[in-house]
Design a protein around this motif. Structure first.
Motif, PDB file in Angstrom:
ATOM      1  N   ALA A  17       1.264 -16.918 -11.785  1.00  0.00           N
ATOM      2  CA  ALA A  17       2.496 -17.685 -11.994  1.00  0.00           C
ATOM      3  C   ALA A  17       3.378 -17.013 -13.044  1.00  0.00           C
ATOM      4  N   ALA A  18       2.771 -16.537 -14.114  1.00  0.00           N
ATOM      5  CA  ALA A  18       3.545 -15.858 -15.162  1.00  0.00           C
ATOM      6  C   ALA A  18       4.136 -14.550 -14.635  1.00  0.00           C
ATOM      7  N   LEU A  19       3.385 -13.840 -13.803  1.00  0.00           N
ATOM      8  CA  LEU A  19       3.871 -12.578 -13.246  1.00  0.00           C
ATOM      9  C   LEU A  19       5.069 -12.802 -12.321  1.00  0.00           C
ATOM     10  N   ARG A  20       5.048 -13.892 -11.573  1.00  0.00           N
ATOM     11  CA  ARG A  20       6.106 -14.200 -10.608  1.00  0.00           C
ATOM     12  C   ARG A  20       7.316 -14.883 -11.235  1.00  0.00           C
ATOM     13  N   ALA A  21       7.147 -15.437 -12.392  1.00  0.00           N
ATOM     14  CA  ALA A  21       8.148 -16.325 -12.995  1.00  0.00           C
ATOM     15  C   ALA A  21       9.557 -15.743 -12.965  1.00  0.00           C
ATOM     16  N   MET A  22      10.437 -16.537 -12.365  1.00  0.00           N
ATOM     17  CA  MET A  22      11.874 -16.292 -12.392  1.00  0.00           C
ATOM     18  C   MET A  22      12.259 -14.918 -11.865  1.00  0.00           C
ATOM     19  N   ASN A  23      11.544 -14.400 -10.878  1.00  0.00           N
ATOM     20  CA  ASN A  23      11.920 -13.132 -10.261  1.00  0.00           C
ATOM     21  C   ASN A  23      12.096 -13.358  -8.765  1.00  0.00           C
ATOM     22  N   PRO A  24      13.326 -13.607  -8.309  1.00  0.00           N
ATOM     23  CA  PRO A  24      13.562 -13.901  -6.894  1.00  0.00           C
ATOM     24  C   PRO A  24      13.390 -12.695  -5.970  1.00  0.00           C
ATOM     25  N   LYS A  25      13.194 -11.501  -6.516  1.00  0.00           N
ATOM     26  CA  LYS A  25      13.011 -10.307  -5.683  1.00  0.00           C
ATOM     27  C   LYS A  25      11.581 -10.182  -5.161  1.00  0.00           C
ATOM     28  N   ILE A  26      10.671 -10.984  -5.695  1.00  0.00           N
ATOM     29  CA  ILE A  26       9.267 -10.913  -5.290  1.00  0.00           C
ATOM     30  C   ILE A  26       9.082 -11.613  -3.955  1.00  0.00           C
ATOM     31  N   GLY A  27       8.562 -10.863  -2.979  1.00  0.00           N
ATOM     32  CA  GLY A  27       8.244 -11.440  -1.682  1.00  0.00           C
ATOM     33  C   GLY A  27       6.752 -11.416  -1.411  1.00  0.00           C
ATOM     34  N   ALA A  28       5.997 -10.714  -2.285  1.00  0.00           N
ATOM     35  CA  ALA A  28       4.557 -10.587  -2.063  1.00  0.00           C
ATOM     36  C   ALA A  28       3.831 -10.398  -3.389  1.00  0.00           C
ATOM     37  N   VAL A  29       2.640 -10.983  -3.452  1.00  0.00           N
ATOM     38  CA  VAL A  29       1.745 -10.810  -4.590  1.00  0.00           C
ATOM     39  C   VAL A  29       0.384 -10.419  -4.018  1.00  0.00           C
ATOM     40  N   ALA A  30      -0.191  -9.347  -4.549  1.00  0.00           N
ATOM     41  CA  ALA A  30      -1.553  -8.943  -4.161  1.00  0.00           C
ATOM     42  C   ALA A  30      -2.414  -8.969  -5.416  1.00  0.00           C
ATOM     43  N   CYS A  31      -3.622  -9.502  -5.277  1.00  0.00           N
ATOM     44  CA  CYS A  31      -4.516  -9.640  -6.428  1.00  0.00           C
ATOM     45  C   CYS A  31      -5.911  -9.134  -6.097  1.00  0.00           C
ATOM     46  N   PHE A  32      -6.560  -8.600  -7.102  1.00  0.00           N
ATOM     47  CA  PHE A  32      -7.973  -8.262  -7.022  1.00  0.00           C
ATOM     48  C   PHE A  32      -8.632  -8.832  -8.268  1.00  0.00           C
ATOM     49  N   VAL A  33      -9.738  -9.556  -8.079  1.00  0.00           N
ATOM     50  CA  VAL A  33     -10.533 -10.056  -9.197  1.00  0.00           C
ATOM     51  C   VAL A  33     -11.934  -9.498  -9.027  1.00  0.00           C
ATOM     52  N   GLY A  34     -12.386  -8.746 -10.015  1.00  0.00           N
ATOM     53  CA  GLY A  34     -13.745  -8.216 -10.002  1.00  0.00           C
ATOM     54  C   GLY A  34     -14.644  -9.118 -10.823  1.00  0.00           C
ATOM     55  N   THR A  35     -15.869  -9.337 -10.340  1.00  0.00           N
ATOM     56  CA  THR A  35     -16.817 -10.209 -11.019  1.00  0.00           C
ATOM     57  C   THR A  35     -18.147  -9.497 -11.243  1.00  0.00           C
ATOM     58  N   VAL A  36     -18.944 -10.028 -12.140  1.00  0.00           N
ATOM     59  CA  VAL A  36     -20.273  -9.491 -12.410  1.00  0.00           C
ATOM     60  C   VAL A  36     -21.208  -9.937 -11.289  1.00  0.00           C
ATOM     61  N   ARG A  37     -21.878  -8.955 -10.676  1.00  0.00           N
ATOM     62  CA  ARG A  37     -22.877  -9.257  -9.645  1.00  0.00           C
ATOM     63  C   ARG A  37     -24.214  -9.538 -10.310  1.00  0.00           C
ATOM     64  N   ASP A  38     -25.063 -10.257  -9.601  1.00  0.00           N
ATOM     65  CA  ASP A  38     -26.398 -10.542 -10.126  1.00  0.00           C
ATOM     66  C   ASP A  38     -27.419  -9.490  -9.710  1.00  0.00           C
ATOM     67  N   LEU A  39     -27.010  -8.531  -8.885  1.00  0.00           N
ATOM     68  CA  LEU A  39     -27.918  -7.493  -8.405  1.00  0.00           C
ATOM     69  C   LEU A  39     -27.168  -6.175  -8.341  1.00  0.00           C
ATOM     70  N   ASN A  40     -27.763  -5.112  -8.882  1.00  0.00           N
ATOM     71  CA  ASN A  40     -27.156  -3.784  -8.823  1.00  0.00           C
ATOM     72  C   ASN A  40     -28.266  -2.746  -8.751  1.00  0.00           C
ATOM     73  N   ASP A  41     -28.144  -1.841  -7.801  1.00  0.00           N
ATOM     74  CA  ASP A  41     -29.145  -0.776  -7.618  1.00  0.00           C
ATOM     75  C   ASP A  41     -30.558  -1.330  -7.541  1.00  0.00           C
ATOM     76  N   GLY A  42     -30.718  -2.460  -6.869  1.00  0.00           N
ATOM     77  CA  GLY A  42     -32.029  -3.046  -6.635  1.00  0.00           C
ATOM     78  C   GLY A  42     -32.609  -3.840  -7.784  1.00  0.00           C
ATOM     79  N   SER A  43     -31.885  -3.996  -8.866  1.00  0.00           N
ATOM     80  CA  SER A  43     -32.387  -4.751 -10.020  1.00  0.00           C
ATOM     81  C   SER A  43     -31.524  -5.980 -10.279  1.00  0.00           C
ATOM     82  N   THR A  44     -32.168  -7.047 -10.728  1.00  0.00           N
ATOM     83  CA  THR A  44     -31.451  -8.254 -11.097  1.00  0.00           C
ATOM     84  C   THR A  44     -30.733  -8.024 -12.421  1.00  0.00           C
ATOM     85  N   VAL A  45     -29.449  -8.303 -12.438  1.00  0.00           N
ATOM     86  CA  VAL A  45     -28.635  -8.124 -13.640  1.00  0.00           C
ATOM     87  C   VAL A  45     -28.614  -9.434 -14.410  1.00  0.00           C
TER      88      VAL A  45
END
Length: 159
Positions: A17-45
């Motif tokens: 919302a803050a990124l889009r605020a008051m900018n009428p030229k924006i027609g698209a927003v793309a987002c990526f959210v990375g999270t911590v996995r519970d498993l990596n390379d065969g081990s429980t994290v």
């Protein structure tokens, strides 16, 4: 451009919302959210700890934002990257881009994330039942960056 490195969590809706605020030229927003996995390379994290060099890290992230803007004029970019001790399911990183059209929003978001995975100066240490280990970037991350005509400056493992 907004680049933040922080210990506290972020709210995706509020950030977009803050990124889009008051900018009428924006027609698209793309987002990526990375999270911590519970498993990596065969081990429980159990936990992941992220370290960085304050000042240097932000400058590096600002550089990739500038590179993205040179490729896609008119985009806006937000990067929020967490540091410190994190647990499975915790959010690590948010990359959000805005553009007049979806193609530029998707492409620029992916470009920024590919760079972050290869060259951003963050160091990750996982705690597993076998002990602690540093996490290296992967060779496959280099391939993702190469499609943009860029190569990583970091050494990668084959894991």
């Amino acid at each position: 451009m907004t680049v933040r490195v922080q210990t506290e969590d972020f709210d995706l809706s509020r950030e977009v919302a803050a990124l889009r605020a008051m900018n009428p030229k924006i027609g698209a927003v793309a987002c990526f959210v990375g999270t911590v996995r519970d498993l990596n390379d065969g081990s429980t994290v159990e936990t992941m700890e992220l370290e960085h060099y304050p000042g240097m890290t932000e400058k590096s992230l600002e550089g990739i934002v500038e590179a993205a803007r040179a490729r896609w004029p008119g985009i806006e970019v937000l990067i929020v990257h967490r540091v410190g001790k994190l647990y499975p399911l915790d959010q690590i990183v948010l990359v959000a881009t805005t553009a007049a059209h979806r193609g530029d929003a998707f492409a620029s978001c992916e470009f920024v994330m590919d760079y972050l995975k290869t060259d951003a100066p963050f160091w990750k240490k996982e705690k597993t039942e076998q002990g602690e280990r540093w996490v290296d970037a992967r060779v496959s991350d280099d391939a993702a960056l190469a499609r943009w005509g860029m190569s990583s400056t970091n050494t990668k493992s084959d894991a």
